[in-house]
Write a protein that holds these residues in place. Structure first.
Motif, short mmCIF file in Angstrom:
data_model
loop_
_atom_site.label_atom_id
_atom_site.label_comp_id
_atom_site.label_asym_id
_atom_site.label_seq_id
_atom_site.Cartn_x
_atom_site.Cartn_y
_atom_site.Cartn_z
N GLY A 395 48.36 38.03 40.51
CA GLY A 395 47.29 39.00 40.36
C GLY A 395 47.38 39.61 38.99
O GLY A 395 48.12 39.13 38.13
N CYS A 396 46.63 40.69 38.75
CA CYS A 396 46.65 41.28 37.42
C CYS A 396 46.30 42.75 37.45
O CYS A 396 45.63 43.24 38.37
N SER A 397 46.77 43.44 36.43
CA SER A 397 46.38 44.82 36.22
C SER A 397 45.07 44.87 35.46
O SER A 397 44.75 43.96 34.69
N ALA A 398 44.32 45.93 35.68
CA ALA A 398 43.08 46.17 34.97
C ALA A 398 42.85 47.66 34.90
O ALA A 398 43.47 48.44 35.63
N ASP A 399 41.97 48.10 34.00
CA ASP A 399 41.73 49.53 33.85
C ASP A 399 40.94 50.12 35.01
O ASP A 399 41.11 51.28 35.37
N GLY A 406 30.66 54.84 43.03
CA GLY A 406 31.93 54.85 43.73
C GLY A 406 32.62 53.50 43.83
O GLY A 406 33.71 53.40 44.38
N LYS A 407 32.01 52.46 43.27
CA LYS A 407 32.56 51.10 43.34
C LYS A 407 33.32 50.77 42.05
O LYS A 407 33.05 51.34 41.00
N VAL A 408 34.28 49.88 42.14
CA VAL A 408 34.97 49.35 40.97
C VAL A 408 34.47 47.94 40.74
O VAL A 408 34.66 47.06 41.59
N TYR A 409 33.83 47.70 39.60
CA TYR A 409 33.26 46.38 39.28
C TYR A 409 34.23 45.64 38.35
O TYR A 409 34.01 45.53 37.15
N ASP A 410 35.31 45.15 38.93
CA ASP A 410 36.41 44.55 38.16
C ASP A 410 36.17 43.07 37.92
O ASP A 410 36.94 42.21 38.39
N ALA A 411 35.16 42.77 37.14
CA ALA A 411 34.85 41.37 36.83
C ALA A 411 35.98 40.71 36.06
O ALA A 411 36.17 39.49 36.14
N LYS A 467 42.00 57.61 50.32
CA LYS A 467 40.88 56.75 50.70
C LYS A 467 40.96 55.40 50.00
O LYS A 467 41.19 55.31 48.80
N ARG A 468 40.77 54.33 50.77
CA ARG A 468 40.74 52.96 50.25
C ARG A 468 39.28 52.50 50.14
O ARG A 468 38.51 52.68 51.08
N THR A 469 38.92 51.87 49.01
CA THR A 469 37.57 51.36 48.80
C THR A 469 37.66 49.95 48.23
O THR A 469 38.33 49.74 47.22
N PRO A 470 37.00 48.96 48.85
CA PRO A 470 37.03 47.60 48.29
C PRO A 470 36.44 47.56 46.88
O PRO A 470 35.40 48.17 46.62
N LYS A 471 37.10 46.86 45.98
CA LYS A 471 36.56 46.58 44.66
C LYS A 471 35.71 45.31 44.71
O LYS A 471 35.70 44.60 45.71
N LEU A 472 35.04 45.02 43.62
CA LEU A 472 34.27 43.78 43.55
C LEU A 472 35.17 42.57 43.79
O LEU A 472 34.76 41.58 44.41
N SER A 473 36.42 42.64 43.33
CA SER A 473 37.36 41.54 43.52
C SER A 473 37.67 41.31 45.00
O SER A 473 37.95 40.17 45.41
N ALA A 474 37.63 42.37 45.81
CA ALA A 474 37.83 42.20 47.25
C ALA A 474 36.68 41.40 47.84
O ALA A 474 36.87 40.53 48.70
N ASP A 475 35.45 41.68 47.38
CA ASP A 475 34.29 40.92 47.84
C ASP A 475 34.44 39.45 47.46
O ASP A 475 34.13 38.55 48.25
#
Length: 487
Positions: A395-399, A406-411, A467-475
């Protein structure tokens, strides 16, 4: 066929490029058929049927509750509370609070559709001082977690030691006695959980809890020892693994699979020619001589002992037999490669340096090299022929900034994962015995000396509320798991 053979059809060339190479005679569907797969255009992107997809975490990074239910103090409790040792003074005191919120984490896994979860057991929850009387409340927690996973259709893959060493063990890994204490703990846990847990890993990342903890000092306990003492710490680490394997085998229920999760230094040939591939194999064996090579071969290489000279580890009768105990699988934690070329020197290879402009993710050490997943599997298989291989971390770290919605769009993370998994798919396609993949990590967590400044999760965690929220990478990962192919 213009010099392109059947094996090459299954490797390296996309449908369009291959069609062009063949004079435009094949469309994408025909390429799939020629490569031995189904005729569907996407067939070449599929993983083997039954491939195991999972996520990974570690106890100190997610559990919190460091003073609850009899848990003993660990080296990381001490280290993280020492000023200046972690970024922004971060500790694992609360982390993701998974000790209390494990049911939410199981729900995250179930929503992803993964069939396996790799987690570690906190040694000090079971034996607060590292040995002695077991703590039933600690065992009860892991029983609840295991039973909850199984009820959700998720297979537990358990690591017994992921760096959180009880401080009650005098001398830590400098003491040979710690290896024996680990074996006692491993045997006890095997007797308690292998009626339900069928995959046990002894230790996680030998290099990290030896070299980075006792030589360079960036991880707990933060020491910088002379090389002779470092080599002895290394020996105690691999000895703990070997004695642990023996203890597990003596106590476990039939059908238990035993292995380890190692961050072997991974090497990739700069060019896939015979000479550079041969140099890569040499580098893999020699540069991992003190860890994975010793475990897989049951001996230290003469070249390693000669290079260490007076600093070579002191080995007692029976040590290497234990260290070389047969394994049912090898799991690899793979993040970044080292590129190798053939060289006219005594070693027969040269490791090329990473360059300032080399691509990397948010963590300074995390150079991007997707080929690492393929070559980790290939080199370990070709050198030592393990019965099965898993990727226990990647996996990897990202900012990971949170958007207005409220979403993280970690493309960027999706880019990293897609490229790396393309190379793992190559290993599977070439019939290497790769059985499963565990993405690091299920959620943002305490990232050791980086505290909470480096985020590896595919779920965002609000560390104030939990609170846990799915990021784009989870999708993205959910769709990969659902289809069992690259998306």
């Amino acid at each position: 066929m213009t010099g392109i053979n059947r094996r090459q059809l299954g490797m390296g060339l996309g449908a369009a490029a291959l069609g062009s190479a063949l004079g435009g005679r094949l469309d994408a569907a025909q390429v799939g058929a020629q490569a031995g797969g189904a005729a569907a255009p996407q067939a070449g992107l599929a993983f083997p049927e039954g491939f195991l997809w999972g996520c990974a975490t570690a106890a100190y990074q997610i559990e919190g509750a460091v003073r609850e239910d009899g848990r003993g103090q660990t080296n990381w409790d001490v280290f993280s509370h020492t000023p200046g040792k972690t970024s922004d003074g971060g500790t694992g005191d609360v982390a993701c609070d998974s000790y209390h919120r494990y049911a939410e984490d199981i729900a995250l896994l179930k929503a992803l559709g993964v069939k396996a979860y790799r987690f570690s057991i906190a040694w000090s929850r079971i034996f607060p001082d590292g040995r002695g009387k077991p703590n039933q409340k600690g065992l009860d927690y892991y029983n609840r977690l295991i039973d909850g996973l199984l009820a959700a259709g998720i297979e537990p893959h358990v690591t017994l030691f992921h760096w959180d060493l009880p401080t009650g063990l005098a001398g830590g890994w400098q003491s040979r006695d710690t290896s024996y204490a680990f074996a006692d703990y491993a045997g006890y846990m095997a007797g308690k959980i292998t009626d339900r847990v069928k995959h046990l890993m002894t230790v996680n990342e030998l290099r990290c809890f030896t070299d980075l903890s006792y030589m360079t000092g960036g991880k707990a306990p933060g020491l910088k020892l002379p090389m002779g003492e470092v080599n002895q710490v290394r020996h105690h680490g691999v000895l703990a693994h070997g004695l642990g394997v023996q203890a597990i085998r003596a106590s476990a229920k039939p059908g238990t699979q035993v292995g380890l999760a190692d961050n072997a230094t991974i090497f990739v040939p700069v060019i896939e020619t015979q000479e550079h591939i041969a140099a890569t194999m040499k580098a893999m064996r020699e540069e991992n001589a003190m860890f994975l090579t010793a475990i897989m071969e049951g001996r230290y290489l003469d070249s390693y002992l000669a290079a260490q000279g007076k600093d070579a580890p002191k080995v007692k009768d029976g040590d290497m037999k234990a260290i070389g105990s047969a394994l049912d699988f090898v799991s690899l934690n793979v993040y970044t490669p080292n590129y190798v070329r053939a060289a006219d020197n005594a070693a027969g290879y040269e490791i090329l340096p990473h360059l300032p402009q080399s691509p990397r993710m948010a963590s300074p050490w995390l150079y991007v090299g997707p080929e690492a997943l393929y070559w980790s599997v290939r080199t370990v298989n070709d050198l030592w022929k393990p019965k099965a291989l898993y990727i226990s971390e990647n996996g990897c770290s990202a900012d990971d900034p949170v958007a207005a919605d409220g979403k993280v769009y970690d493309a960027d993370r999706i880019m990293y994962l897609r490229n790396y998994l393309t190379h793992l798919q190559r290993a599977a396609r070439e019939n290497y015995p790769i059985k499963g993949y565990f993405l690091w990590s299920l959620m943002d967590n305490f990232e050791w000396e980086d505290g909470y400044t480096k985020l590896f999760g595919i779920h965002h965690v609000d560390f104030k509320t939990g609170k846990r929220t799915p990021k784009l990478s989870a999708d993205w990962y959910r769709e990969l798991v659902r289809t069992n192919r690259l998306v």
